[in-house]
Design a protein around this motif. Sequence first.
Motif, mmCIF file in Angstrom:
data_model
loop_
_atom_site.group_PDB
_atom_site.id
_atom_site.type_symbol
_atom_site.label_atom_id
_atom_site.label_comp_id
_atom_site.label_asym_id
_atom_site.label_seq_id
_atom_site.Cartn_x
_atom_site.Cartn_y
_atom_site.Cartn_z
ATOM 1 N N ILE A 197 23.845 71.183 68.433
ATOM 2 C CA ILE A 197 23.920 72.223 67.397
ATOM 3 C C ILE A 197 24.940 71.826 66.339
ATOM 4 O O ILE A 197 24.701 71.916 65.118
ATOM 5 C CB ILE A 197 24.270 73.583 68.019
ATOM 6 N N GLY A 198 26.118 71.343 66.791
ATOM 7 C CA GLY A 198 27.146 70.930 65.839
ATOM 8 C C GLY A 198 26.707 69.749 64.998
ATOM 9 O O GLY A 198 26.937 69.705 63.775
ATOM 10 N N ILE B 115 13.680 73.877 80.287
ATOM 11 C CA ILE B 115 12.955 72.787 80.965
ATOM 12 C C ILE B 115 13.956 71.765 81.489
ATOM 13 O O ILE B 115 14.150 71.598 82.696
ATOM 14 C CB ILE B 115 11.949 72.134 80.007
ATOM 15 N N VAL B 116 14.630 71.066 80.607
ATOM 16 C CA VAL B 116 15.696 70.137 80.994
ATOM 17 C C VAL B 116 17.045 70.807 80.803
ATOM 18 O O VAL B 116 17.959 70.647 81.607
ATOM 19 C CB VAL B 116 15.611 68.839 80.168
ATOM 20 N N HIS B 117 17.160 71.562 79.744
ATOM 21 C CA HIS B 117 18.404 72.259 79.418
ATOM 22 C C HIS B 117 18.126 73.766 79.369
ATOM 23 O O HIS B 117 17.101 74.186 78.792
ATOM 24 C CB HIS B 117 18.949 71.801 78.070
ATOM 25 N N ASP B 118 19.044 74.530 79.901
ATOM 26 C CA ASP B 118 18.895 75.981 79.819
ATOM 27 C C ASP B 118 19.120 76.472 78.399
ATOM 28 O O ASP B 118 18.561 77.502 77.988
ATOM 29 C CB ASP B 118 19.898 76.670 80.766
ATOM 30 N N ALA B 119 19.924 75.748 77.635
ATOM 31 C CA ALA B 119 20.201 76.104 76.250
ATOM 32 C C ALA B 119 20.379 74.813 75.459
ATOM 33 O O ALA B 119 20.571 73.729 76.023
ATOM 34 C CB ALA B 119 21.464 76.967 76.150
ATOM 35 N N LEU C 6 17.289 73.201 62.828
ATOM 36 C CA LEU C 6 17.105 73.198 64.281
ATOM 37 C C LEU C 6 16.438 74.494 64.719
ATOM 38 O O LEU C 6 16.852 75.582 64.322
ATOM 39 C CB LEU C 6 18.461 73.032 64.966
ATOM 40 N N LEU C 7 15.363 74.360 65.515
ATOM 41 C CA LEU C 7 14.636 75.514 66.043
ATOM 42 C C LEU C 7 14.688 75.488 67.565
ATOM 43 O O LEU C 7 14.641 74.428 68.191
ATOM 44 C CB LEU C 7 13.161 75.474 65.607
ATOM 45 N N GLU C 8 14.757 76.680 68.144
ATOM 46 C CA GLU C 8 14.677 76.797 69.606
ATOM 47 C C GLU C 8 13.262 77.205 69.991
ATOM 48 O O GLU C 8 12.688 78.147 69.414
ATOM 49 C CB GLU C 8 15.676 77.811 70.134
ATOM 50 N N ILE C 9 12.700 76.495 71.000
ATOM 51 C CA ILE C 9 11.345 76.758 71.466
ATOM 52 C C ILE C 9 11.426 77.285 72.900
ATOM 53 O O ILE C 9 11.984 76.625 73.785
ATOM 54 C CB ILE C 9 10.496 75.475 71.433
ATOM 55 N N PRO C 10 10.890 78.487 73.148
ATOM 56 C CA PRO C 10 10.942 79.036 74.514
ATOM 57 C C PRO C 10 10.170 78.160 75.498
ATOM 58 O O PRO C 10 9.255 77.414 75.126
ATOM 59 C CB PRO C 10 10.294 80.419 74.360
ATOM 60 N N GLY D 151 14.709 67.584 75.189
ATOM 61 C CA GLY D 151 16.110 67.182 75.351
ATOM 62 C C GLY D 151 16.366 66.208 76.453
ATOM 63 O O GLY D 151 17.531 66.030 76.858
ATOM 64 N N GLY D 152 15.333 65.524 76.964
ATOM 65 C CA GLY D 152 15.551 64.570 78.035
ATOM 66 C C GLY D 152 16.495 63.456 77.622
ATOM 67 O O GLY D 152 17.220 62.907 78.477
ATOM 68 N N GLN D 153 16.545 63.097 76.371
ATOM 69 C CA GLN D 153 17.426 62.028 75.907
ATOM 70 C C GLN D 153 18.906 62.423 75.947
ATOM 71 O O GLN D 153 19.779 61.552 75.844
ATOM 72 C CB GLN D 153 17.037 61.574 74.502
ATOM 73 N N PHE D 154 19.151 63.728 76.069
ATOM 74 C CA PHE D 154 20.547 64.186 76.119
ATOM 75 C C PHE D 154 21.004 64.495 77.559
ATOM 76 O O PHE D 154 22.033 65.129 77.770
ATOM 77 C CB PHE D 154 20.727 65.433 75.250
ATOM 78 N N ALA D 155 20.196 64.104 78.526
ATOM 79 C CA ALA D 155 20.531 64.332 79.946
ATOM 80 C C ALA D 155 20.669 62.988 80.648
ATOM 81 O O ALA D 155 20.436 61.929 80.058
ATOM 82 C CB ALA D 155 19.450 65.182 80.603
ATOM 83 N N GLY D 156 21.037 63.019 81.891
ATOM 84 C CA GLY D 156 21.150 61.796 82.670
ATOM 85 C C GLY D 156 22.522 61.155 82.545
ATOM 86 O O GLY D 156 23.405 61.653 81.847
ATOM 87 N N PRO D 157 22.664 59.996 83.198
ATOM 88 C CA PRO D 157 23.978 59.339 83.225
ATOM 89 C C PRO D 157 24.408 58.783 81.866
ATOM 90 O O PRO D 157 25.593 58.642 81.588
ATOM 91 C CB PRO D 157 23.782 58.215 84.249
#
Length: 514
Positions: free
Chosen positions: A98-99, A88-92, A108-112, A56-62
Motif C-alpha cells: 500500500i505504501g 487467498i494468500v494474504h488476509d489483507a 490499487l484495488l482490493e478484490i474480495p 500476492g504470491g510474490q510477496f509471500a514465502g522465504p
Amino acid sequence: MPATLRALLNESRFDLRPVSGVDDALRDTAVLWAHSSDLPDPTPWLGSGGLLLTDGGQFAGPTPALAGPYAQRLVDHGVLALGFATGIVHDAIPDELIGAATASGLPLLEIPRDTPFMGIIRFVSDAVAEDDRRMLEQSLAAQRSVARAALRPDGLTEILRELERNLDCWVALFDASGARMQVPTQRAIPPALAPEIAEAVTDMLARGRAAAVRLSIAGAGVGGTVGEVTLQTLGQRGDLRGILAVGTGTGALDRARADLVDAVIALASIALEQSRTLDDARRRLRSGVLELLTAGMTEVAQRTVEHLWGPLPAEPLRVGSVALPAHDEGTAQTLRAALELLAADGRETLFFAERSERIVTVTPDSDRTELLAVLGRQGARAGFSAAATWERFAEASTESERALARATPEQQIVEFDDVALGGLIGHLEHTGAHDIALRMLLPLQHPQAPAGLRRTLEVWLEHNGAWDPTAKALGIHRHTLRARVDAAAGLLGMDLDTFAARSELWGALQLTRV
C-alpha cells in the motif's frame, strides 16, 4: 469505448474496493486489458493501459518481492492499476505494498476472495471486443459513405467533405507543386498554421517519395485546440500527385480513423487524376469556344457553353486579359482553380479560357467584383477592355491586351477606360515608342546642327507652324526661323511642309520630353 475503471467499480458482482490512487479522472480511463500474474516482474509480458490482477504470491514465502521496486516497475511500464485479491494468500493487502503504491502513484484495488479473476478478465475482454466491433462497423460505414461520395459528379470535393464529417476535422489538398488546391471543403486550415503546414508540404514534395508525416501543433484541432496534423502523399515515388492534410483535435488517429484516411487517399489519388484529365479537357473546350467568339460566331459559342456552364455573360460586357505567371505552374494552377470555383458558384456570370500565356475572362460590365477580388488575392496582372458588345468582342480583346501592357507591379489591374483618358501619347509611352522617338530625333544632336534646334521645333509646332508668332516668341528673325526648320527637316529626312510629318515630329517631341 472499452470498459473503464468506473464501470468495473460499479459492477456489483465484482465488489472491487479502491485502496489508493483512484481519483475521478482515473475512473473514466479505458481499461485495455486485464490479466493475472504473481510473477515478481511481469512487465516483459504486459502492455500498457491495463489492469493487472494478483493474489500476492510474490510477496509471500522465504524471499518475498520488494514492494517498492515492484510498484515502480508497473508504473514505468504504463500499467493502469493493480488489483490485489485478499483472503487467498494474504488476509489483507500488505502495508508495504500500500505504501509503495501510494508513493509511486500506482492505483490499487482490493478484490474480495469470492470474485473470480476470470470474471473480471472476461468483462474487460468483452468490452474491448464490443468496442472493436463497433469501431469496425463505423469504419465500414464511413468507407462506404466515402466510396459513394466518389461516384458523385464532383467526386474529389465530396470525398474530402465526407472525411471532414466522419473525422470531425479539417481537410486540405495540395497539388504536386505544393499549391493549395481550391477544393470547397467545409472547414479551412487555421490561418496561423498555414505557413508551418506549407513548409512541411514543400519539404515532403522535395523528397519525391511516398511518405506520411504527423505533426503535433497547437491550434491544429477543430476550434483551435492542440491537435494532430497528418500529411500523406498521393501518388508513387517519383510521381507524386499531391498531399492530403488532415487536422484533428483528438491526438493521433486510431486504427479505424487511420483506415478511413487510407481509403480516402486511394480514392483521392484516382479522383485527382480524373480531375486533372477533366480539367485539361475543359480547358481545351473553353479555348475552342474562345476561338469561336473571336471569329464572331457568338451564337454557336453560346449554344456550346450553355449546355455545359450556363449562358454567356450578358451585354454590355468586359473582356479581361490575365497574364499567367511565367515559370510558376503552381501559381498558374492556383489561379485556374480559383477562377473555376468562381465560375461554378454562380455568384457572378463568368466565362474564361486560355490563349497563349493569357487567361481571357468575360463578365458583365456591372458584375465583376468577385473576379477583381480573386485576381487581387492571387497577385495577378490583368487588363480590362471598355464596355463592349459581343459583336465587338475581338476589338475588346485587343483593348484588354493593350491595358495589360500598361500593368506594373504597383498597378496590377489596368482598365482600358483609364488608358483612353491618357490619350494616344499616353498609350504610346507604355508601348516602347519612347525609344523609337529618341532614335528618330537623334540627328538633331549632330555637331553641325544649329544650337537650340529642338527648342525651336517645339515652339514652332506649339504655334501650329506659323512663322511670325514663332519668331516673335523665340526673339529671332523669321528668316532665321525658316533656316532652322529647313535644317531640321534635312537632318531628320522629313518634309515638314506636310501635316503628316509635322504630326509625327510633334509626337516624337512629346514622347521624349523630360
